[in-house]
Design an enzyme around this catalytic site. Sequence first.
Site, PDB file in Angstrom:
ATOM      1  N   ARG A 165      48.605  55.520  57.751  1.00 30.27           N
ATOM      2  CA  ARG A 165      49.673  54.735  56.629  1.00 30.27           C
ATOM      3  C   ARG A 165      48.791  52.872  57.066  1.00 30.27           C
ATOM      4  O   ARG A 165      48.594  53.107  58.332  1.00 30.27           O
ATOM      5  CB  ARG A 165      50.259  54.845  56.796  1.00 30.27           C
ATOM      6  CG  ARG A 165      51.496  55.112  58.197  1.00 30.27           C
ATOM      7  CD  ARG A 165      52.548  54.673  57.750  1.00 30.27           C
ATOM      8  NE  ARG A 165      53.014  52.658  57.434  1.00 30.27           N
ATOM      9  CZ  ARG A 165      53.408  52.013  58.290  1.00 30.27           C
ATOM     10  NH1 ARG A 165      52.600  52.594  59.644  1.00 30.27           N
ATOM     11  NH2 ARG A 165      52.950  50.998  58.016  1.00 30.27           N
ATOM     12  N   GLY A 166      49.321  52.174  56.409  1.00 31.34           N
ATOM     13  CA  GLY A 166      49.104  50.922  56.704  1.00 31.34           C
ATOM     14  C   GLY A 166      48.124  50.599  55.724  1.00 31.34           C
ATOM     15  O   GLY A 166      46.659  51.170  56.144  1.00 31.34           O
TER      16      GLY A 166
ATOM     17  N   ARG B 252      46.190  57.851  47.619  1.00 29.75           N
ATOM     18  CA  ARG B 252      47.433  56.891  47.448  1.00 29.75           C
ATOM     19  C   ARG B 252      46.801  55.978  46.412  1.00 29.75           C
ATOM     20  O   ARG B 252      45.761  55.347  46.624  1.00 29.75           O
ATOM     21  CB  ARG B 252      47.819  56.339  48.865  1.00 29.75           C
ATOM     22  CG  ARG B 252      48.770  57.100  49.836  1.00 29.75           C
ATOM     23  CD  ARG B 252      48.984  56.222  51.146  1.00 29.75           C
ATOM     24  NE  ARG B 252      50.783  56.355  50.568  1.00 29.75           N
ATOM     25  CZ  ARG B 252      51.811  55.343  51.186  1.00 29.75           C
ATOM     26  NH1 ARG B 252      50.494  54.827  52.258  1.00 29.75           N
ATOM     27  NH2 ARG B 252      52.050  54.808  51.367  1.00 29.75           N
TER      28      ARG B 252
ATOM     29  N   CYS C 206      59.329  46.251  57.503  1.00 31.47           N
ATOM     30  CA  CYS C 206      58.436  47.886  56.955  1.00 31.47           C
ATOM     31  C   CYS C 206      57.198  47.670  58.501  1.00 31.47           C
ATOM     32  O   CYS C 206      58.128  47.094  58.872  1.00 31.47           O
ATOM     33  CB  CYS C 206      57.549  48.100  56.177  1.00 31.47           C
ATOM     34  SG  CYS C 206      56.646  49.734  55.986  1.00 31.47           S
TER      35      CYS C 206
ATOM     36  N   ASP D 274      50.874  45.293  50.518  1.00 36.57           N
ATOM     37  CA  ASP D 274      49.429  46.230  49.785  1.00 36.57           C
ATOM     38  C   ASP D 274      48.717  46.267  48.639  1.00 36.57           C
ATOM     39  O   ASP D 274      47.804  46.347  48.986  1.00 36.57           O
ATOM     40  CB  ASP D 274      50.663  47.521  49.641  1.00 36.57           C
ATOM     41  CG  ASP D 274      51.381  48.483  50.776  1.00 36.57           C
ATOM     42  OD1 ASP D 274      50.788  49.450  51.536  1.00 36.57           O
ATOM     43  OD2 ASP D 274      52.307  48.187  51.558  1.00 36.57           O
TER      44      ASP D 274
ATOM     45  N   ASN E  81      54.291  45.649  47.817  1.00 40.33           N
ATOM     46  CA  ASN E  81      54.706  45.619  49.456  1.00 40.33           C
ATOM     47  C   ASN E  81      55.787  46.252  49.449  1.00 40.33           C
ATOM     48  O   ASN E  81      56.916  47.231  48.268  1.00 40.33           O
ATOM     49  CB  ASN E  81      54.883  44.574  50.497  1.00 40.33           C
ATOM     50  CG  ASN E  81      54.677  44.826  51.523  1.00 40.33           C
ATOM     51  OD1 ASN E  81      54.308  45.588  51.777  1.00 40.33           O
ATOM     52  ND2 ASN E  81      55.531  44.357  52.831  1.00 40.33           N
ATOM     53  N   LYS E  82      56.420  47.272  50.095  1.00 38.63           N
ATOM     54  CA  LYS E  82      56.562  47.955  50.710  1.00 38.63           C
ATOM     55  C   LYS E  82      58.338  47.803  49.729  1.00 38.63           C
ATOM     56  O   LYS E  82      59.017  46.720  49.865  1.00 38.63           O
ATOM     57  CB  LYS E  82      57.600  48.384  52.381  1.00 38.63           C
ATOM     58  CG  LYS E  82      58.331  49.093  52.744  1.00 38.63           C
ATOM     59  CD  LYS E  82      57.864  51.227  51.807  1.00 38.63           C
ATOM     60  CE  LYS E  82      56.102  50.924  52.929  1.00 38.63           C
ATOM     61  NZ  LYS E  82      55.737  52.162  52.427  1.00 38.63           N
TER      62      LYS E  82
ATOM     63  N   LYS F 297      43.482  42.318  50.810  1.00 41.54           N
ATOM     64  CA  LYS F 297      44.442  42.851  50.262  1.00 41.54           C
ATOM     65  C   LYS F 297      44.470  42.342  48.621  1.00 41.54           C
ATOM     66  O   LYS F 297      45.888  42.863  48.071  1.00 41.54           O
ATOM     67  CB  LYS F 297      45.752  43.148  50.911  1.00 41.54           C
ATOM     68  CG  LYS F 297      45.255  44.459  51.508  1.00 41.54           C
ATOM     69  CD  LYS F 297      46.161  44.028  52.933  1.00 41.54           C
ATOM     70  CE  LYS F 297      45.934  45.101  54.463  1.00 41.54           C
ATOM     71  NZ  LYS F 297      47.414  44.286  55.400  1.00 41.54           N
TER      72      LYS F 297
END
Length: 321
Positions: A19-20, A61, A128, A197, A207-208, A233
Site C-alpha cells: 500500500r501507499g 485499486r 495516514c 494518492d 488523499n486518505k 501522482k
Amino acid sequence: MIPEEVLRIAEDIRSMRIRGAGRIARATAEALMIAAEGYKGDLEGFARYMEEVSRVLLSTRPTAVSLPNAVSYIMKAVRKGYGDVREAVEAVVKVATEFKEYSEKALELIAEIGSRIVDDGATIVTHCNSSAVVSILARAWSEGKRFRVYATETRPRYQGYITARDLASRGIPVVLITDSAMTYAVRRADLVLVGADAITSNGALINKVGTSQVALVSRTYGVPFYVAAETYKFSPYTLVGEIVEIEERDPREVLDPLIDGIEVRNPAFDATPPEYIDAIITEIGIISPEMAILVITDFLGHVAMPETVRGYEDSEATNAL
Ligand code: RI2
C-alpha cells in the site's frame, strides 16, 4: 497465462499488503516486468497479453493515479514495433526498471527539498502513512533539526501506526492521536504535511479520508498545509474531465461483524480543494497547486499520458522519466 507471482502482487495491492501510492506504482512496474519475462507466446500475442496483465493490475485499486501512470509509462514501450519477442521483453524490463529507479530517486529528491521547510523546534501534524512525508521528516532529522510529530491513527486501517512506529524507530518524537483529535493537534502545530494518492489538473488533492478535515482545520488556525507528491501522482486523466474515483472499501473494515439495520460506508479517500493547499513538494521543486496543470502537460508530457489524452502525445513535452 499470467504468472502466479504477478497475480500475487495484484492481490497484495488489492488487500493493501502492498500500500501507499508510491509503493503501489513500483509494485505495478515490477509486476509488468515479471509478466513480460514470463511470457511464453509469439510476438503477435505479446501486446494483447500485456494489456490483459495491465487490466488485472488496474482493477486492484481505483484511486491512486500512480498505478495507471506506471502502467501507461510501461505500456507505451509495449506498443512500439519489435523484431522479436526477446526484444520486446527487454524493452519492458528496461522501462519498468527506469520507472522504479525514477520513483526511488524522486523520493530522495522530495526528502532533500522538503526537509528545507521543516524548522528546528517545529511541531508537525501528519495523517495516514506517506513514504514521501516520512522521507522528508527522516531527512530533516538526520540534518540535526529537532521537532515532534503528531500522527493520526487513521481509521479504519490504522496506517498512522506505521508512521508512528517508523518515526519512533528513528528517534523522532511522535505523539499518536485519534483522528477526532485533529483540531487538538493542528492548533498546536506549525506545519501540516501529508502525502497524495492523486493530484488533479486544478490542483486538488486526493488523499486518505480525513485529509480534507485536516486541511480545513489548518486553514482555520492559519497553519501551513503542505503536500508531498512525486510528479507521477498528478493525474493526466483529470485534464480531460475524468473524476478521480474514490475507492469505497469493505464496510467490515469499519464494523465487524456488521449490525443488522445499520448501513456502514467506508470511503478510503477524500478531496481537498486547491485553496486549502499552500504548496506541493515534488521532485522538481515546491510548486503551488495552480501549477498542477503544467506538471501534467509540460513535465509528465507523453510519459504518463493516457490514450484518452491523445492530443498531447506528440507534443514537445519534456521527457521526464
Ligand atoms: P506514499 C496512501 O494510501 C495514503 O493515502 C498516503 O497519503 C498515500 O497513499 C501516499 O503514500 P493507502 O494505500 O506514496 O494507504 O507517499 O490507501 O507512500
